[in-house]
Design an enzyme around this catalytic site. Structure first.
Site, PDB file in Angstrom:
ATOM      1  N   LYS A 204       0.858  -1.183   0.000  1.00  0.00           N
ATOM      2  CA  LYS A 204       0.000   0.000   0.000  1.00  0.00           C
ATOM      3  C   LYS A 204       0.893   1.231   0.000  1.00  0.00           C
ATOM      4  CE  LYS A 204      -3.936   0.272   0.496  1.00  0.00           C
ATOM      5  NZ  LYS A 204      -5.000   0.354  -0.536  1.00  0.00           N
ATOM      6  N   HIS A 348     -10.123  -7.340  -4.707  1.00  0.00           N
ATOM      7  CA  HIS A 348      -9.747  -6.307  -3.757  1.00  0.00           C
ATOM      8  C   HIS A 348     -10.154  -6.743  -2.357  1.00  0.00           C
ATOM      9  CE1 HIS A 348     -11.340  -2.716  -1.475  1.00  0.00           C
ATOM     10  NE2 HIS A 348     -10.107  -2.325  -1.678  1.00  0.00           N
TER      11      HIS A 348
END
Length: 452
Positions: A204, A348
């Site tokens: 991330k 996701h």
């Protein structure tokens, strides 16, 4: 007489239980995760006493919609989901709950009434399929047409991370430590591999300047040669920065996820990468690969958003999320469309619990064109509402053949986590990463996008 006809599949009750679950201080472009995250646990009870489980976001805007949608489910059969979805459009959404603003926290693109409805309907659909499977003695994947794989591969979800939440914040402790530089990211990846056997890694990004995140990915590539790597800055970069990073990391990235915000900007990046690839080819090849695929879970989150993205070739991989898309059946529909247009598909993840992980695993097992490991936050979640946590084996989750989802609710844990929600003063009932960051840095605002 069919097996289903011999049972009373009528829904007699829908229980909605909001909970607050411990969450580590994971960093993203908007801020940091709060010490607890809200989730909603759904129980659908049939006339025969079968209970099906579902799970979705627990923020108050979802709770406000969940009750009227749940009320419409009562009296229907658990195998009559098409009617429920058709009726859902009649449930009003508070206009104040639909911001009309782009959400860059990683949830989805622009909030709309339809997206909120689908997020709640997803939990109701999963709960109905769980109840139907239990009633028929069939696993959910059988209700979806049957599995094409016995285990579903997941990717290690790496985050820049503080060692603990800010001083003065009461929160559960974790043993992961800090990860604020390339060495910390690599060490986190090693621990993920040792604990769960993951073979691919997603970082991330959007937290530090791009040069620092390029260095982190390069360090991962050196530490885990040949392992698939992904980078997701949640739309934090400009088109120019996105192109620069893609060219820098084109030889090691499996895909680059939402480097910039929105389909038009993603299309610009994709076109720029194609031009660079052609130029490199004209010069005789060599050097780093620049044609890295672009993935998204932000600019393609509903069927209405597919046409523009696919016709403009803005994305090459869609990261589905059954919470966004309205459940497991819609996820299969999305996968079929992606297969038709030659677009890759994977999954996701959000800060989900074991019910959602089980649902993800069942539907993923039925998708033939799932060629990328799925995302999952689940290893970060130290708490759950199940009697037994789903286990990762060599980076995969085995597909359960038990009736329904194959998971069982721990009512004592559910009550404990619900009590935490009841005791909260309202501060944590809506996820707000920027507010959490302001506890540590009062000057923190909502960063303008692009940040770099």
């Amino acid at each position: 007489m069919t097996a289903s006809a011999s049972r009373d599949l009528t829904v007699t009750e829908v229980r909605l239980t909001p909970v607050l679950v411990a969450d580590p201080p994971l960093l993203n472009t908007q801020g940091v995760h709060q010490p607890y995250t809200p989730r909603l646990i759904v129980e659908v009870v049939t006339a025969d006493g079968i209970t099906g489980l579902g799970e979705t976001y627990g923020d108050t805007k979802y709770l406000e919609l969940a009750r009227p949608l749940a009320d419409r489910l009562v009296g229907h059969r658990v195998d009559d989901l098409n009617r429920l979805f058709a009726e859902a459009d009649e449930v009003a959404v508070d206009a104040d709950r639909v911001s009309g603003q782009v959400d860059v926290g990683g949830l989805r693109g622009v909030q709309t009434a339809d997206k909120l409805r689908l997020s709640v309907l997803s939990a109701l659909e999963v709960a109905c399929l769980d109840a139907l499977g239990k009633s028929l003695g069939l696993p959910v994947h059988a209700l979806l047409g049957g599995k094409v794989r016995d285990a579903v591969e997941y990717s290690a979800y790496l985050f820049y991370k503080w060692a603990e939440h800010p001083e003065g914040v009461t929160a559960e402790k974790d043993d992961w430590g800090a990860a604020l530089d390339p060495a910390g990211v690599v060490e986190q990846a090693r621990r993920f591999t040792e604990r769960y056997g993951f073979r691919s890694f997603k970082l991330k990004g959007g937290v530090f300047p791009p040069e620092e995140e390029i260095a982190a990915v390069r360090a991962l590539a050196a530490a885990f040669p040949g392992h698939p790597l992904r980078l997701d800055p949640n739309g934090a970069w400009s088109v120019e920065t996105s192109l620069k990073v893609a060219k820098e990391l084109g030889d090691v990235l499996e895909y680059l996820e939402d480097p910039t915000l929105g389909t038009p900007a993603m299309a610009e990046v994709a076109a720029g990468l194609k031009r660079a690839a052609r130029s490199a080819s004209d010069k005789g090849g060599g050097g780093r690969r620049v044609g890295v695929p672009l993935a998204t879970n932000m600019c393609v989150t509903t069927f209405a958003e597919i046409k523009e993205a696919f016709t403009r070739d803005a994305v090459q991989v869609v990261l589905s999320d059954h919470h966004y898309w309205g459940g497991l059946r819609n996820t299969q529909h999305l996968a079929a469309i992606c297969r038709t247009f030659g677009v890759g598909v994977s999954m996701h993840s959000n800060t989900h619990l074991g019910i959602s992980l089980a649902a993800m695993t069942h539907v993923a097992s039925t998708v033939p064109n799932l060629h990328h490991a799925c995302d999952s936050h689940y290893p970060w979640q130290s708490e759950d509402v199940l009697t037994e946590r789903p286990a990762f084996e060599d980076g995969t989750v085995p597909v359960s053949d038990a009736p329904g989802l194959g998971v069982e609710l721990d009512r004592d844990r559910l009550a404990f986590l619900h009590r935490r929600w009841l005791d909260d003063d309202g501060t944590l009932r809506d996820r707000d990463d920027a507010a959490a960051m302001r506890v540590a840095d009062p000057r923190w605002g909502r960063p303008a996008v692009p940040r770099w």
